[in-house]
Scaffold this motif. Sequence first.
Motif, PDB file in Angstrom:
ATOM      1  N   GLU A  39      54.110   2.355  32.389  1.00 30.46           N
ATOM      2  CA  GLU A  39      54.438   2.190  33.807  1.00 30.46           C
ATOM      3  C   GLU A  39      53.758   0.945  34.380  1.00 30.46           C
ATOM      4  O   GLU A  39      54.325   0.257  35.233  1.00 30.46           O
ATOM      5  CB  GLU A  39      53.997   3.433  34.589  1.00 30.46           C
ATOM      6  N   ALA A  40      52.552   0.647  33.911  1.00 34.03           N
ATOM      7  CA  ALA A  40      51.844  -0.551  34.371  1.00 34.03           C
ATOM      8  C   ALA A  40      52.590  -1.820  33.973  1.00 34.03           C
ATOM      9  O   ALA A  40      52.685  -2.777  34.756  1.00 34.03           O
ATOM     10  CB  ALA A  40      50.426  -0.567  33.789  1.00 34.03           C
ATOM     11  N   MET A  41      53.124  -1.831  32.751  1.00 35.02           N
ATOM     12  CA  MET A  41      53.893  -2.992  32.294  1.00 35.02           C
ATOM     13  C   MET A  41      55.140  -3.182  33.148  1.00 35.02           C
ATOM     14  O   MET A  41      55.461  -4.304  33.564  1.00 35.02           O
ATOM     15  CB  MET A  41      54.272  -2.808  30.828  1.00 35.02           C
ATOM     16  N   MET A  42      55.841  -2.087  33.418  1.00 34.48           N
ATOM     17  CA  MET A  42      57.072  -2.191  34.215  1.00 34.48           C
ATOM     18  C   MET A  42      56.769  -2.491  35.674  1.00 34.48           C
ATOM     19  O   MET A  42      57.556  -3.152  36.356  1.00 34.48           O
ATOM     20  CB  MET A  42      57.891  -0.909  34.071  1.00 34.48           C
ATOM     21  N   ALA A  43      55.635  -2.001  36.174  1.00 30.39           N
ATOM     22  CA  ALA A  43      55.267  -2.256  37.570  1.00 30.39           C
ATOM     23  C   ALA A  43      55.105  -3.751  37.830  1.00 30.39           C
ATOM     24  O   ALA A  43      55.464  -4.255  38.897  1.00 30.39           O
ATOM     25  CB  ALA A  43      53.978  -1.518  37.916  1.00 30.39           C
ATOM     26  N   TYR A  44      54.576  -4.466  36.842  1.00 29.25           N
ATOM     27  CA  TYR A  44      54.359  -5.902  37.022  1.00 29.25           C
ATOM     28  C   TYR A  44      55.648  -6.705  36.917  1.00 29.25           C
ATOM     29  O   TYR A  44      55.836  -7.696  37.623  1.00 29.25           O
ATOM     30  CB  TYR A  44      53.351  -6.409  35.987  1.00 29.25           C
ATOM     31  N   LYS A  45      56.560  -6.283  36.027  1.00 28.29           N
ATOM     32  CA  LYS A  45      57.744  -7.100  35.744  1.00 28.29           C
ATOM     33  C   LYS A  45      59.004  -6.658  36.473  1.00 28.29           C
ATOM     34  O   LYS A  45      59.936  -7.444  36.595  1.00 28.29           O
ATOM     35  CB  LYS A  45      58.026  -7.102  34.237  1.00 28.29           C
ATOM     36  N   THR A  46      59.080  -5.411  36.927  1.00 24.87           N
ATOM     37  CA  THR A  46      60.353  -4.917  37.461  1.00 24.87           C
ATOM     38  C   THR A  46      60.304  -4.461  38.907  1.00 24.87           C
ATOM     39  O   THR A  46      61.356  -4.213  39.499  1.00 24.87           O
ATOM     40  CB  THR A  46      60.880  -3.742  36.599  1.00 24.87           C
ATOM     41  N   VAL A  47      59.123  -4.315  39.484  1.00 30.34           N
ATOM     42  CA  VAL A  47      59.009  -3.831  40.859  1.00 30.34           C
ATOM     43  C   VAL A  47      58.947  -5.017  41.815  1.00 30.34           C
ATOM     44  O   VAL A  47      58.248  -6.000  41.559  1.00 30.34           O
ATOM     45  CB  VAL A  47      57.755  -2.947  41.022  1.00 30.34           C
ATOM     46  N   VAL A  48      59.668  -4.913  42.913  1.00 22.97           N
ATOM     47  CA  VAL A  48      59.677  -5.976  43.925  1.00 22.97           C
ATOM     48  C   VAL A  48      58.362  -5.937  44.704  1.00 22.97           C
ATOM     49  O   VAL A  48      57.921  -4.883  45.153  1.00 22.97           O
ATOM     50  CB  VAL A  48      60.864  -5.802  44.893  1.00 22.97           C
ATOM     51  N   LYS A  90      69.880  -8.843  35.680  1.00 22.76           N
ATOM     52  CA  LYS A  90      69.259  -7.952  36.653  1.00 22.76           C
ATOM     53  C   LYS A  90      69.769  -6.527  36.493  1.00 22.76           C
ATOM     54  O   LYS A  90      69.011  -5.568  36.532  1.00 22.76           O
ATOM     55  CB  LYS A  90      69.530  -8.450  38.080  1.00 22.76           C
ATOM     56  N   ARG A  91      71.084  -6.391  36.313  1.00 22.52           N
ATOM     57  CA  ARG A  91      71.656  -5.066  36.136  1.00 22.52           C
ATOM     58  C   ARG A  91      71.138  -4.413  34.859  1.00 22.52           C
ATOM     59  O   ARG A  91      70.816  -3.223  34.843  1.00 22.52           O
ATOM     60  CB  ARG A  91      73.180  -5.166  36.101  1.00 22.52           C
ATOM     61  N   SER A  92      71.046  -5.194  33.768  1.00 14.70           N
ATOM     62  CA  SER A  92      70.557  -4.661  32.505  1.00 14.70           C
ATOM     63  C   SER A  92      69.108  -4.209  32.622  1.00 14.70           C
ATOM     64  O   SER A  92      68.739  -3.116  32.180  1.00 14.70           O
ATOM     65  CB  SER A  92      70.689  -5.705  31.398  1.00 14.70           C
ATOM     66  N   ALA A  93      68.280  -5.060  33.223  1.00 12.72           N
ATOM     67  CA  ALA A  93      66.869  -4.725  33.376  1.00 12.72           C
ATOM     68  C   ALA A  93      66.703  -3.493  34.243  1.00 12.72           C
ATOM     69  O   ALA A  93      65.908  -2.602  33.939  1.00 12.72           O
ATOM     70  CB  ALA A  93      66.108  -5.914  33.966  1.00 12.72           C
ATOM     71  N   SER A  94      67.476  -3.415  35.336  1.00 18.65           N
ATOM     72  CA  SER A  94      67.366  -2.279  36.248  1.00 18.65           C
ATOM     73  C   SER A  94      67.770  -0.977  35.565  1.00 18.65           C
ATOM     74  O   SER A  94      67.075   0.031  35.667  1.00 18.65           O
ATOM     75  CB  SER A  94      68.246  -2.517  37.475  1.00 18.65           C
ATOM     76  N   GLY A  95      68.890  -1.000  34.837  1.00 13.24           N
ATOM     77  CA  GLY A  95      69.362   0.204  34.167  1.00 13.24           C
ATOM     78  C   GLY A  95      68.408   0.679  33.093  1.00 13.24           C
ATOM     79  O   GLY A  95      68.123   1.881  32.979  1.00 13.24           O
ATOM     80  N   ILE A  96      67.885  -0.243  32.298  1.00 16.02           N
ATOM     81  CA  ILE A  96      66.969   0.124  31.232  1.00 16.02           C
ATOM     82  C   ILE A  96      65.630   0.587  31.804  1.00 16.02           C
ATOM     83  O   ILE A  96      64.986   1.490  31.260  1.00 16.02           O
ATOM     84  CB  ILE A  96      66.778  -1.048  30.255  1.00 16.02           C
ATOM     85  N   THR A  97      65.211   0.009  32.920  1.00 14.15           N
ATOM     86  CA  THR A  97      63.974   0.447  33.566  1.00 14.15           C
ATOM     87  C   THR A  97      64.086   1.894  34.026  1.00 14.15           C
ATOM     88  O   THR A  97      63.165   2.695  33.816  1.00 14.15           O
ATOM     89  CB  THR A  97      63.631  -0.457  34.758  1.00 14.15           C
TER      90      THR A  97
END
Length: 224
Positions: free
Chosen positions: A71-80, A11-18
């Motif tokens: 942004e669309a890709m990240m919106a689906y996988k990383t946004v709550v 989670k920390r890795s994904a959040s930082g890279i996002t």
Amino acid sequence: MDYPVERVMYKRSASGITVLAHLLGVTSVILLLIWLLHYREGIELDSNNAYRIFNVHPFLMFAGFIFVAGEAMMAYKTVVGTHEVKKFVHMLLHLIAIVLGIIGIHAAFKYHDRENIGDMHSLHSWIGIGTFCLFILQWLFGLSIFLFPNSTVNTRARAMPWHICGGRALLYMAICTAETGLMEKATFLELKNNRESYLINFLALAILLFGITVDLSVALARCI
């Protein structure tokens, strides 16, 4: 016993890279605007200046197409959020990217017509138009399988790996198109060791790193 710790680390890795991906995307847009507004006479689709018409192309193909698609890709996988909301936002942002991409491609053809330049003669244009057509097919595929209620759970499960891999491949194809486009433009302008050439190089690096971090962000988010 160690699984919860590994989960937190992912989670920390994904959040930082996002966050880094967002920053690199915004940085790329800023560098692109500096280049087009300061060095290349500005941006205007209906201008009498053919170069200002052309400048709509690189601006919308990155800021409007590649950046919004990332942004669309990240919106689906990383946004709550709920699955249905994220799925709708993912689809909508990709649709916006397609519309802006169409305008960007139109600007390139309009410039070619104005300057009596032949169309579709470079590797950049071949990769670009192929990527864009495949992107539209990918969007239609996702729309028919994942948004419409008539597809079965089994169908969606079988289609999901292809949709994910196809989206990531298209992201890199779009990045490759942007890189070849910048190289082609720099060659055409015969830029050498000056501030504009360095700016284009930094812009190309920022775009490349944006694509890589978007992909890593999505990949790590899938591990959570």
